[in-house]
Design a protein around this motif. Structure first.
Motif, PDB file in Angstrom:
ATOM      1  N   TRP A  69       0.806  -1.213   0.000  1.00 16.56           N
ATOM      2  CA  TRP A  69       0.000   0.000   0.000  1.00 16.56           C
ATOM      3  C   TRP A  69       0.844   1.270   0.000  1.00 16.56           C
ATOM      4  CZ3 TRP A  69      -3.453  -2.186   4.472  1.00 16.56           C
ATOM      5  CH2 TRP A  69      -4.270  -3.205   3.955  1.00 16.56           C
ATOM      6  N   GLN A  70       2.117   1.148   0.342  1.00 11.54           N
ATOM      7  CA  GLN A  70       2.971   2.325   0.310  1.00 11.54           C
ATOM      8  C   GLN A  70       3.569   2.463  -1.095  1.00 11.54           C
ATOM      9  OE1 GLN A  70       5.355   2.981   4.087  1.00 11.54           O
ATOM     10  NE2 GLN A  70       4.890   0.800   4.321  1.00 11.54           N
ATOM     11  N   GLN A  71       3.846   3.709  -1.461  1.00  5.39           N
ATOM     12  CA  GLN A  71       4.320   3.954  -2.826  1.00  5.39           C
ATOM     13  C   GLN A  71       5.382   5.047  -2.823  1.00  5.39           C
ATOM     14  OE1 GLN A  71       1.983   5.903  -6.291  1.00  5.39           O
ATOM     15  NE2 GLN A  71       1.596   3.689  -6.502  1.00  5.39           N
ATOM     16  N   ALA A  72       6.407   4.853  -3.644  1.00  5.54           N
ATOM     17  CA  ALA A  72       7.448   5.866  -3.838  1.00  5.54           C
ATOM     18  C   ALA A  72       7.751   5.963  -5.321  1.00  5.54           C
ATOM     19  CB  ALA A  72       8.710   5.501  -3.059  1.00  5.54           C
ATOM     20  N   SER A  73       8.034   7.172  -5.786  1.00  6.41           N
ATOM     21  CA  SER A  73       8.319   7.405  -7.200  1.00  6.41           C
ATOM     22  C   SER A  73       9.505   8.335  -7.354  1.00  6.41           C
ATOM     23  CB  SER A  73       7.093   8.021  -7.895  1.00  6.41           C
ATOM     24  OG  SER A  73       5.969   7.181  -7.801  1.00  6.41           O
ATOM     25  N   SER A  74       9.998   8.420  -8.594  1.00  5.48           N
ATOM     26  CA  SER A  74      11.090   9.344  -8.901  1.00  5.48           C
ATOM     27  C   SER A  74      10.979   9.748 -10.368  1.00  5.48           C
ATOM     28  CB  SER A  74      12.448   8.696  -8.637  1.00  5.48           C
ATOM     29  OG  SER A  74      12.795   7.801  -9.695  1.00  5.48           O
ATOM     30  N   SER A  75      11.901  10.561 -10.817  1.00  7.99           N
ATOM     31  CA  SER A  75      11.995  10.906 -12.232  1.00  7.99           C
ATOM     32  C   SER A  75      13.263  10.334 -12.845  1.00  7.99           C
ATOM     33  CB  SER A  75      11.987  12.425 -12.405  1.00  7.99           C
ATOM     34  OG  SER A  75      13.074  13.007 -11.704  1.00  7.99           O
ATOM     35  N   GLU A  76      13.920   9.420 -12.115  1.00  8.16           N
ATOM     36  CA  GLU A  76      15.202   8.870 -12.574  1.00  8.16           C
ATOM     37  C   GLU A  76      15.008   7.649 -13.457  1.00  8.16           C
ATOM     38  OE1 GLU A  76      19.310   9.233 -11.035  1.00  8.16           O
ATOM     39  OE2 GLU A  76      18.246   8.642  -9.228  1.00  8.16           O
ATOM     40  N   SER A  77      14.950   7.881 -14.742  1.00 15.16           N
ATOM     41  CA  SER A  77      14.952   6.825 -15.758  1.00 15.16           C
ATOM     42  C   SER A  77      16.004   7.253 -16.772  1.00 15.16           C
ATOM     43  CB  SER A  77      13.564   6.692 -16.399  1.00 15.16           C
ATOM     44  OG  SER A  77      13.505   5.597 -17.283  1.00 15.16           O
ATOM     45  N   VAL A  78      17.216   6.720 -16.626  1.00 13.63           N
ATOM     46  CA  VAL A  78      18.377   7.268 -17.329  1.00 13.63           C
ATOM     47  C   VAL A  78      18.972   6.242 -18.286  1.00 13.63           C
ATOM     48  CG1 VAL A  78      18.906   8.849 -15.441  1.00 13.63           C
ATOM     49  CG2 VAL A  78      19.932   6.566 -15.441  1.00 13.63           C
ATOM     50  N   THR A  79      19.696   6.747 -19.264  1.00 14.99           N
ATOM     51  CA  THR A  79      20.369   5.876 -20.222  1.00 14.99           C
ATOM     52  C   THR A  79      21.601   6.595 -20.749  1.00 14.99           C
ATOM     53  OG1 THR A  79      20.004   4.430 -22.134  1.00 14.99           O
ATOM     54  CG2 THR A  79      19.096   6.663 -22.260  1.00 14.99           C
ATOM     55  N   TYR A  80      22.259   5.996 -21.747  1.00 14.10           N
ATOM     56  CA  TYR A  80      23.426   6.593 -22.384  1.00 14.10           C
ATOM     57  C   TYR A  80      23.497   6.062 -23.811  1.00 14.10           C
ATOM     58  CZ  TYR A  80      25.338   2.066 -20.922  1.00 14.10           C
ATOM     59  OH  TYR A  80      25.529   0.734 -20.709  1.00 14.10           O
ATOM     60  N   PRO A  81      24.190   6.759 -24.711  1.00 16.44           N
ATOM     61  CA  PRO A  81      24.303   6.272 -26.095  1.00 16.44           C
ATOM     62  C   PRO A  81      24.895   4.866 -26.135  1.00 16.44           C
ATOM     63  CG  PRO A  81      25.095   8.522 -25.930  1.00 16.44           C
ATOM     64  CD  PRO A  81      24.849   8.057 -24.518  1.00 16.44           C
ATOM     65  N   THR A  82      24.371   4.029 -26.952  1.00 12.43           N
ATOM     66  CA  THR A  82      24.693   2.609 -27.179  1.00 12.43           C
ATOM     67  C   THR A  82      24.012   1.679 -26.182  1.00 12.43           C
ATOM     68  OG1 THR A  82      26.749   2.333 -25.876  1.00 12.43           O
ATOM     69  CG2 THR A  82      26.967   3.221 -28.126  1.00 12.43           C
ATOM     70  N   SER A  83      23.427   2.210 -25.102  1.00 12.00           N
ATOM     71  CA  SER A  83      22.719   1.342 -24.163  1.00 12.00           C
ATOM     72  C   SER A  83      21.431   0.832 -24.787  1.00 12.00           C
ATOM     73  CB  SER A  83      22.400   2.089 -22.871  1.00 12.00           C
ATOM     74  OG  SER A  83      21.630   1.276 -22.002  1.00 12.00           O
ATOM     75  N   THR A  84      21.047  -0.376 -24.431  1.00 14.73           N
ATOM     76  CA  THR A  84      19.781  -0.941 -24.906  1.00 14.73           C
ATOM     77  C   THR A  84      18.665  -0.777 -23.893  1.00 14.73           C
ATOM     78  OG1 THR A  84      20.412  -3.118 -24.036  1.00 14.73           O
ATOM     79  CG2 THR A  84      20.976  -2.645 -26.335  1.00 14.73           C
ATOM     80  N   THR A  85      18.975  -0.217 -22.729  1.00 10.34           N
ATOM     81  CA  THR A  85      17.978  -0.104 -21.676  1.00 10.34           C
ATOM     82  C   THR A  85      18.031   1.270 -21.018  1.00 10.34           C
ATOM     83  OG1 THR A  85      19.489  -0.990 -19.998  1.00 10.34           O
ATOM     84  CG2 THR A  85      18.063  -2.568 -21.132  1.00 10.34           C
TER      85      THR A  85
END
Length: 477
Positions: A69-85
């Protein structure tokens, strides 16, 4: 048309969605490669990978698998050139100490719930055990395996270090990894040896494929046990596995200047006033753990510009910042609360080969001055246990209340090329060495005076070496 239906359980109700439709919608945001890391005594960082960017990475969590029932969020969804994820990171705060929490991340399938246990409070004198690996690569067809195209390092059917740790999760509280992950930078070497198909044009994809496979294999451990890391040279290694005749221009971006490492992990440097994933510390019960980098940010650092390795990495802070932070951190440790101090860095200086003399000049004076108990390292692909030693002189007390630190080097977890050949004769301070068996370390802190190190065979689970360190403490229990 859609095949069987899948029941997706939300909090308080259920929804029936066609299975194939759900797969189509969620393929790019399906979570994988979960890993956790301490964020102080009352926090935990949850990290995972997706193939598309998340606008709001979110974690649902609670004290039972049925009450997230507890929830936490962020804006951290990061990548770099050549990464597939994309690498997603969310910090959970205000958690109860040493309690089991259950969690599920954005876009998880029904019942895809994991669990972790928060840190023991500082000063908790209960016995605890930590596992340690270093220089561990991808296992299987993309890395270390039994393969007729390359001299085999694994016996057919042999259990790997990751598999052994995955089946013994109840034996340790968390996992330490001081450097060298996946060995994806060896992609070109594997191709030139015929281990993988040769195609320079697909180098970045092969590099990331090896990398992703490693963290997928590791998920069976890191989704459940905090994974505390230090950086190694293979996170910035652009010599393509020692191959000649090729330039750095073919190196994938993640292979340069620790780019992949920086994006993938979130260590608690903000809590301990360190820098990124490079130097930081945390307390766990009666132990203070200090992670530092042997690669950059000190005089003569081997992976820094002019360090001789050709990687020209860093710096990641102003000149002198790492050493000043280490001194401040060690000075601030209350040894009546956390009497044990353990330091972790990748390159050793008391070892049978590949000694890092500039590391010794930079770090050993501080470790001696502030009475660090144990120094853990890897880099050399073997297990070596030394007598406690300081300023190149073995402590006459041995393991019975030495003034000098105990140095343990264990880079025997297993990688593409297998184990190293050690220089002979071994230095006089080496009390145990093994370069024939893949394995990992278990360190058990029994109480404020006794700690046992066991070297465990990955193949058999047997204890290959055991030693107990005794440190006299002048304050009461």
């Amino acid at each position: 048309m859609f095949g069987r239906a899948l029941s997706v359980v939300f909090i308080g109700f259920a929804v029936i969605i066609p299975a194939l439709s759900l797969q189509t919608i969620n393929d790019n945001v399906r979570p994988s490669q979960h890993h956790t890391a301490f964020h102080g005594t009352s926090g935990m960082t949850i990290s995972w990978s997706t193939h598309a960017k998340l606008d709001k990475p979110t974690v649902n969590y609670g004290l039972t698998p049925y009450t997230l029932w507890q929830q936490a969020s962020s804006s951290e969804s990061v990548t770099y050139p050549t990464s597939t994820t994309y690498l997603n990171h969310v910090i959970l705060k205000d958690l109860l100490p040493y309690r089991t929490y259950y969690y599920s991340v954005s876009n998880s399938f029904a019942n895809q719930t994991y669990q972790f246990k928060t840190a023991r409070i500082e000063g908790d004198r209960s016995s605890h055990t930590v596992a340690m690996v270093a220089d561990m690569g991808t296992f299987g067809s993309l890395g270390l395996s039994f393969n007729d195209k390359y001299p085999p390092a694994l016996a057919p059917g042999e259990i790997t270090t990751i598999q052994r740790l995955s089946t013994t999760l109840d034996q340790f509280d968390f996992l330490l990894h001081p450097g060298d992950f996946a060995y994806s930078d060896y992609w070109l070497k594997e191709e030139l040896l015929g281990y993988l198909p040769f195609d320079l044009a697909t180098g970045p994809q092969v590099y990331e494929q090896i990398n992703e496979e490693f963290y997928t294999q590791l998920e069976n451990i890191t989704a459940f046990k905090p994974y505390m890391v230090s950086v190694g040279n293979h996170e910035a290694n652009c010599d393509n596995g020692g191959t000649k005749g090729y330039t750095e221009s073919i190196c994938p971006v993640g292979q340069t200047n620790f780019t992949g490492y920086i994006n993938r992990f979130r260590m608690p440097s903000d809590v301990s006033k360190g820098v990124g994933n490079f130097w930081y510390s945390y307390d766990y019960g009666m132990v203070h753990y200090l992670h530092y980098t042997t690669e950059t940010d000190f005089p003569g650092a081997p992976d820094a510009f002019g360090g001789g390795q050709g990687d020209d990495a860093g710096p990641f802070a102003p000149t002198g910042a790492q050493l000043a932070w280490i001194e401040q951190d060690l000075r601030s440790v209350n040894r009546e609360i956390t009497p044990w101090v353990v330091a972790l860095g990748h390159r050793p200086w008391y070892v049978a080969s590949s000694l890092c003399y500039t590391c010794q000049a930079a770090f050993e004076p501080l470790f001696n001055e502030y009475n660090v108990d144990v120094v853990l390292s890897g880099h050399v692909h073997a297990m070596e246990r030394n007598a406690p030693i300081a300023k190149n002189v073995t402590d006459e007390n041995g393991l019975n209340n030495p003034k000098a630190p105990l140095y343990l080097t264990n880079g025997a977890a297993g990688h593409f090329e297998g184990l190293d050949t050690l220089n002979s004769p071994l230095p006089s301070y080496v009390t145990y060495a093994n370069n024939t068996k893949f394995g990992y370390s278990l360190l058990t802190f029994h109480n404020i005076t006794h700690m046992t190190h066991n070297f465990i065979s990955s193949a058999s689970g047997q204890v290959l070496d055991s030693a107990t360190l005794y440190k006299e403490r002048s304050f009461p229990y």
